[in-house]
Design an enzyme around this catalytic site. Structure first.
Site, PDB file in Angstrom:
ATOM      1  N   ASN A 229       1.069  -1.228  -0.027  1.00  0.00           N
ATOM      2  CA  ASN A 229      -0.012  -0.047   0.088  1.00  0.00           C
ATOM      3  C   ASN A 229       0.987   1.182  -0.109  1.00  0.00           C
ATOM      4  OD1 ASN A 229      -1.679   1.993   0.327  1.00  0.00           O
ATOM      5  ND2 ASN A 229      -2.399   1.495   2.479  1.00  0.00           N
TER       6      ASN A 229
ATOM      7  N   SER B 283       2.726  -1.887  10.482  1.00  0.00           N
ATOM      8  CA  SER B 283       4.230  -1.784  10.661  1.00  0.00           C
ATOM      9  C   SER B 283       4.721  -3.529  10.447  1.00  0.00           C
ATOM     10  CB  SER B 283       4.678  -1.559  12.323  1.00  0.00           C
ATOM     11  OG  SER B 283       4.230  -0.147  12.229  1.00  0.00           O
TER      12      SER B 283
HETATM   13  P1  PGA Z   1       2.339   0.707   7.659  1.00  0.00           P
HETATM   14  O1  PGA Z   1       0.837   0.762   6.941  1.00  0.00           O
HETATM   15  O2  PGA Z   1       2.979  -0.729   7.039  1.00  0.00           O
HETATM   16  O3  PGA Z   1       3.313   1.616   7.093  1.00  0.00           O
HETATM   17  O4  PGA Z   1       2.274   0.402   9.129  1.00  0.00           O
HETATM   18  C1  PGA Z   1       0.184  -0.326   6.677  1.00  0.00           C
HETATM   19  C2  PGA Z   1      -1.161   0.146   6.003  1.00  0.00           C
HETATM   20  O5  PGA Z   1      -1.763   1.366   6.647  1.00  0.00           O
HETATM   21  O6  PGA Z   1      -1.668  -0.517   5.189  1.00  0.00           O
END
Ligand code: PGA
Length: 255
Positions: free
Chosen positions: A9, A215
């Site tokens: 994403n 994360s």
């Molecule tokens: P992140 O985002 O891996 O940066 O925590 C995940 C997401 O919001 O799809």
């Protein structure tokens, strides 16, 4: 066996040149995926066709839009419809990311309509759910997630939910570096599967890919994806780095 999916994403990141470079680097590694593994790239609208072209020779690679509108066409300046995405041969659409829910006031009812628009146009939604820190601290996360799923998806008949994709993303873990422990992720994923089991039966529940998001990094993906009900991840920050994301793809279970 249900699909194991590493979904990037990108959110609202990268210039065209950076997008080109990132995709070139990933594709050049020529990784091979098994028939039940997929790598999905959720890129901003202006890069969809470019990304589609870049991955055309990579087996198991797919492109996702990060949003779509509920309506087919018309006077909705600035919006993009599911039928437009479908005409571009895009396969997936991320629906109901917590950032859309929070900053753009998307509620479960509207998200249900977006899911309908996707399915009508043969696009696969990646339907996001997840609780805030406050809800988790109050111990109400199970009911909260169940309600998101019921209001967003339970109007669908079972054939629409066969091989569906859900992303569980606890809001307190997104972009914060605070990953949910693999046990906590497993617990919620089992709950989500059970919610579908109770409404639609075991066969449907077992066919749904439930991704974890929040994360996910190269150094924790294997442990999280190793859990029985975790079928991969929706990855924000770490998907902007080729070697990180390649390692995350490499952490998918191969069954
Ligand atoms: P992140 O985002 O891996 O940066 O925590 C995940 C997401 O919001 O799809």
């Amino acid at each position: 066996m249900r699909k194991q999916i590493a979904a990037a994403n990108w959110k609202m990141n990268l210039t065209l040149q950076q997008a080109n470079e990132l995709l070139d680097e990933i594709v050049s590694k020529d990784i091979s995926l098994t028939s039940n593994q997929q790598a999905v790239f959720g890129v901003p609208f202006p890069y969809l066709l470019l990304a589609k072209d870049k991955i055309k020779n990579s087996k198991g690679f797919f492109i996702a839009a990060q949003n779509c509108y509920t309506k087919e066409s018309g006077a909705y300046t600035g919006e993009v419809s599911a039928s437009m995405l479908s005409s571009c041969k895009i396969e997936y659409v991320i629906i109901g990311h917590s950032e859309r829910r929070e900053y753009f006031n998307e509620d479960n009812k509207m998200l249900g309509q977006k899911v309908d628009a996707c399915l009508k146009n043969n696009l696969k939604p990646i339907f996001c759910c997840g609780e805030s820190l406050q809800i988790r601290e109050q111990g109400n996360q199970n009911e909260y997630i169940e309600n998101q799923l019921k209001e967003g998806l339970f109007h669908l008949d079972s054939s629409a939910l066969q091989n569906f994709v859900i992303a569980y993303e606890p809001i307190w873990a997104i972009g914060t570096g605070k990953t949910a422990s693999s046990d906590l992720a497993q617990e919620m994923h089992a709950h989500i599967r059970n919610v579908f089991n109770q409404k639609y039966g075991k066969d449907i529940a077992e066919s749904i890919s439930i991704l974890y998001g929040g994360s996910v990094k190269a150094n924790n993906a294997k442990e999280i994806f190793g859990k029985k009900d975790v079928d991969g991840g929706l990855v924000g920050g770490a998907s902007l780095n080729a070697s990180e994301f390649l390692e995350i793809i490499g952490s998918l279970k191969s069954l």
